[in-house]
Design an enzyme around this catalytic site. Structure first.
Site, PDB file in Angstrom:
ATOM      1  N   ASN A 176      49.339  30.622  44.698  1.00 47.39           N
ATOM      2  CA  ASN A 176      50.404  29.781  45.271  1.00 47.39           C
ATOM      3  C   ASN A 176      49.954  28.360  45.607  1.00 47.39           C
ATOM      4  OD1 ASN A 176      48.925  30.994  47.392  1.00 47.39           O
ATOM      5  ND2 ASN A 176      50.565  30.540  48.821  1.00 47.39           N
ATOM      6  N   GLU A 209      42.637  36.570  54.326  1.00 47.04           N
ATOM      7  CA  GLU A 209      43.866  35.846  54.687  1.00 47.04           C
ATOM      8  C   GLU A 209      44.974  36.457  53.834  1.00 47.04           C
ATOM      9  OE1 GLU A 209      42.906  31.647  54.219  1.00 47.04           O
ATOM     10  OE2 GLU A 209      41.959  31.642  56.183  1.00 47.04           O
TER      11      GLU A 209
HETATM   12  P1  NAD Z   1      47.280  39.000  44.924  1.00 49.94           P
HETATM   13  O1  NAD Z   1      46.771  39.796  46.062  1.00 49.94           O
HETATM   14  O2  NAD Z   1      48.094  39.667  43.888  1.00 49.94           O
HETATM   15  O3  NAD Z   1      46.077  38.327  44.122  1.00 49.94           O
HETATM   16  C1  NAD Z   1      45.148  37.480  44.757  1.00 49.94           C
HETATM   17  C2  NAD Z   1      43.852  37.489  43.967  1.00 49.94           C
HETATM   18  O4  NAD Z   1      43.260  38.783  44.046  1.00 49.94           O
HETATM   19  C3  NAD Z   1      44.005  37.179  42.491  1.00 49.94           C
HETATM   20  O5  NAD Z   1      42.920  36.376  42.083  1.00 49.94           O
HETATM   21  C4  NAD Z   1      43.932  38.566  41.848  1.00 49.94           C
HETATM   22  O6  NAD Z   1      43.499  38.552  40.517  1.00 49.94           O
HETATM   23  C5  NAD Z   1      42.923  39.252  42.747  1.00 49.94           C
HETATM   24  N1  NAD Z   1      42.991  40.709  42.783  1.00 49.94           N
HETATM   25  C6  NAD Z   1      44.097  41.490  42.687  1.00 49.94           C
HETATM   26  N2  NAD Z   1      43.737  42.790  42.808  1.00 49.94           N
HETATM   27  C7  NAD Z   1      42.390  42.831  42.993  1.00 49.94           C
HETATM   28  C8  NAD Z   1      41.437  43.877  43.182  1.00 49.94           C
HETATM   29  N3  NAD Z   1      41.810  45.156  43.210  1.00 49.94           N
HETATM   30  N4  NAD Z   1      40.147  43.535  43.323  1.00 49.94           N
HETATM   31  C9  NAD Z   1      39.760  42.250  43.326  1.00 49.94           C
HETATM   32  N5  NAD Z   1      40.609  41.217  43.133  1.00 49.94           N
HETATM   33  C10 NAD Z   1      41.913  41.504  42.980  1.00 49.94           C
HETATM   34  O7  NAD Z   1      48.051  37.769  45.583  1.00 49.94           O
HETATM   35  P2  NAD Z   1      48.902  36.656  44.850  1.00 49.94           P
HETATM   36  O8  NAD Z   1      50.135  37.311  44.303  1.00 49.94           O
HETATM   37  O9  NAD Z   1      48.017  35.899  43.949  1.00 49.94           O
HETATM   38  O10 NAD Z   1      49.286  35.699  46.087  1.00 49.94           O
HETATM   39  C11 NAD Z   1      50.397  35.881  46.887  1.00 49.94           C
HETATM   40  C12 NAD Z   1      50.026  36.644  48.152  1.00 49.94           C
HETATM   41  O11 NAD Z   1      48.965  35.967  48.821  1.00 49.94           O
HETATM   42  C13 NAD Z   1      51.141  36.729  49.165  1.00 49.94           C
HETATM   43  O12 NAD Z   1      51.147  38.005  49.732  1.00 49.94           O
HETATM   44  C14 NAD Z   1      50.764  35.687  50.207  1.00 49.94           C
HETATM   45  O13 NAD Z   1      51.327  35.886  51.483  1.00 49.94           O
HETATM   46  C15 NAD Z   1      49.287  35.813  50.208  1.00 49.94           C
HETATM   47  N6  NAD Z   1      48.657  34.588  50.730  1.00 49.94           N
HETATM   48  C16 NAD Z   1      48.118  34.600  51.982  1.00 49.94           C
HETATM   49  C17 NAD Z   1      47.563  33.432  52.511  1.00 49.94           C
HETATM   50  C18 NAD Z   1      46.963  33.374  53.904  1.00 49.94           C
HETATM   51  O14 NAD Z   1      46.311  32.373  54.214  1.00 49.94           O
HETATM   52  N7  NAD Z   1      47.150  34.358  54.746  1.00 49.94           N
HETATM   53  C19 NAD Z   1      47.541  32.286  51.748  1.00 49.94           C
HETATM   54  C20 NAD Z   1      48.118  32.313  50.467  1.00 49.94           C
HETATM   55  C21 NAD Z   1      48.659  33.483  49.965  1.00 49.94           C
HETATM   56  O1  6OD Z   2      46.031  25.140  55.190  1.00 46.59           O
HETATM   57  C1  6OD Z   2      45.196  26.032  55.009  1.00 46.59           C
HETATM   58  O2  6OD Z   2      43.999  25.888  55.296  1.00 46.59           O
HETATM   59  C2  6OD Z   2      45.633  27.316  54.450  1.00 46.59           C
HETATM   60  N1  6OD Z   2      44.683  28.272  54.355  1.00 46.59           N
HETATM   61  C3  6OD Z   2      46.907  27.494  54.058  1.00 46.59           C
HETATM   62  C4  6OD Z   2      47.424  28.702  53.543  1.00 46.59           C
HETATM   63  C5  6OD Z   2      48.635  28.719  52.993  1.00 46.59           C
HETATM   64  C6  6OD Z   2      49.184  29.918  52.427  1.00 46.59           C
HETATM   65  O3  6OD Z   2      49.838  29.971  51.422  1.00 46.59           O
END
Ligand code: NAD
Ligand code: 6OD
Length: 494
Positions: free
Chosen positions: A164, A263
């Protein structure tokens, strides 16, 4: 410590991995597709378990080389060069990020890429400024002893990033990991390999020694990501992504007891009190719901509005949402597409579910028609729903699209209870002009980050992370330095 770069032998249409200071394109590859029009952007090397192993071994070896002997000041000087080089190649980074995500030029050039450079500068500053603890103690012989701590790197760190905010979130972890003297094996999302590929070039160009930063492309389960998190010689995993993925990674990492920083997802609430500055609350909420097409972990998917304001707020928010211009990155649009058709199918399933769950779709709810190549992309309408029960799946589950549910509340205690009634706990936004209420309510939010009268206003020194399903630990400022270091006490008998 600086190593000489060799010429980069690939174009941005063919993305290699970067292992031990070399760009590696193996036989296995996958296509990277534009969410704007479905066109193939590039072919990306998929690292298999053998290549992941090579990357981890290169990272381990680099800890024994000049990088392992470098002072904090030397490491931080190199990180500043990384930031400078990102800025010199700014337009390329912006184009790469836009190509993968379809996000607006405005956002990529004001947030994603500048924050990537800022992450390297911020952690260079923070690591240099860090002191250490010292405790004098008495001993029976009266001569005493001196305890002081030193910060050592954790070792080889796996950084796994989502799609994202690809560059912002990858550099958010790579920068402090390197500032603390670790070596890194980074895996970007399979959806967004391009800015990470440029980062590997930058590392190479500024002379980061071979093996200090390694990049492996690929998928998660059964692919590169899983091989990386299972690898017995990885010491720590810094992961951003879905909560369910976090759970899977935790299991994979358990056998070798790796340190974890997670995160994860969110189902964030915005609370709008009747005494709020109306214009600020509406425009702030518009941003917190629809920024990056709703694909920010901090986005508000649940909006609670004090009843006296409810009708006016919903109508105004909906009229602003209807006015958002959808389009490609270079069209001066307000909102780009979702990351992929597959993700759009998921978000659309929630739009359908909202109807089944007896919600009212106040605006949006479907897919726009452009009558051109963008119809092959992953565009979706910004959507506002009202009238769902709090138990509805649309109110409980993270959707990660441009959609929110708006519900009324009658009293402050009820607003707090509604906001906290979720398994997630990442962020909250509180809109009120009453300072005492602002602090009282914000303090009661069961989240890692609460904003009052704003949203996504970031100071990189502050703790960042979530509670409950939203994560483990905190990053940001001293918290990142703590995660990426092993403190060691030395006790000197005087
Ligand atoms: P995702 O969990 O599908 O994938 C994230 C990463 O993990 C990718 O690089 C993917 O290839 C890898 N991955 C997936 N399964 C794995 C496994 N079993 N082992 C190792 N690696 C693996 O997430 P996404 O769809 O890319 O991103 C969206 C999600 O991320 C949403 O849930 C969003 O809320 C969360 N997010 C959280 C934060 C935060 O700071 N809390 C920030 C951004 C996004
Ligand atoms: O601003 C940041 O440092 C941060 N980790 C943002 C995360 C955004 C989530 O999509």
């Amino acid at each position: 410590m600086r190593s000489e770069p060799t010429p980069y032998p690939f174009s941005q249409r063919q993305l290699p991995c970067f292992i031990g200071g070399e760009f590696v394109a193996s036989g296995r590859a996958f296509e990277n597709v534009s969410p704007v029009n479905g066109a193939v952007i590039s072919t990306v090397t998929e690292a298999d378990a053998g290549e992941v192993d090579r990357a981890v071994r290169a990272a381990r070896e680099a800890l024994r080389g000049p990088w392992g002997r470098a002072t904090t000041a030397e490491r931080c000087a190199l990180l500043r060069k990384v930031a400078e080089r990102i800025e010199q190649r700014f337009d390329e980074f912006v184009s790469a990020e836009i190509a993968d995500t379809g996000k607006t030029l405005k956002q990529a050039s004001s947030l994603d890429i500048p924050r990537g450079a800022a992450n390297f500068r911020a952690y260079a500053d923070l690591a240099l400024a860090r002191g250490s603890e010292c405790f004098e103690m008495g001993t029976p012989d009266g001569r005493g002893a001196l305890n002081y701590s030193v910060h050592k790197p954790v070792g080889v760190v796996a950084v796994i990033a989502p799609w994202n905010l690809p560059f912002l979130l990858m550099t958010w972890k790579v920068a402090p990991a390197l500032a603390c003297g670790n070596t890194v094996v980074a895996k970007p999302s399979e959806e967004t390999p391009s800015s990470a590929a440029l980062l590997a070039q930058v590392m190479h160009e500024v002379g980061v020694p071979p093996g200090v930063f390694n990049l492996v492309h690929g998928f998660g389960p059964g692919s590169t990501g899983e091989a990386l998190v299972r690898h017995p010689d990885v010491n720590a995993i810094a992961f951003t992504g879905e909560s369910a993925t976090g759970a899977a990674i935790m299991k994979s990492a358990a056998d070798s007891v790796k340190a974890l920083s997670f995160e994860l997802g969110g189902k964030n609430a915005a609370l709008i009190f009747a005494d709020a500055d109306f214009e600020a609350a509406v425009s702030g909420t518009l941003r917190s719901v629809f920024a990056n097409t709703g694909q920010v972990c901090l986005c508000s998917e649940r909006v609670y509005v004090e009843r006296a304001l409810f009708q006016r707020f919903v109508e105004t928010l909906a009229s602003r949402a209807r006015a958002l211009k959808l389009g490609g990155p270079y069209e001066d649009a307000d909102m780009g597409p979702l990351i992929s058709r597959a993700h759009r199918d998921k978000v659309l399933s929630y739009y359908r579910l909202a109807r089944t769950e007896h919600g009212e779709i106040v605006c949006g709810g479907g897919v726009p028609e452009f009558g051109d190549e963008r119809d092959r992309g992953a565009f979706i309408e910004p959507t506002i729903v009202t009238g769902l029960p709090e138990s509805a799946r649309c109110v409980k589950e993270e959707i990660f699209g441009p959609v929110c549910h708006v519900a009324p509340f009658d009293a402050e205690e009820q607003a707090v209870q509604l906001a906290n009634d979720t398994r997630y706990g990442l962020a909250a936004a509180v809109w009120t002009s009453n300072l005492q209420r602002a602090h009282r309510v914000a303090r009661q939010m069961e989240v890692g980050i609460a904003w009052v009268n704003d949203w996504f206003l970031r100071d990189l020194r502050t703790p960042f992370g979530g509670v409950k399903l939203s994560g483990i630990g905190r990053e940001g400022g001293a918290h990142s330095l703590a995660f990426f270091s092993e403190p060691m006490n030395i006790c000197v008998k005087l």
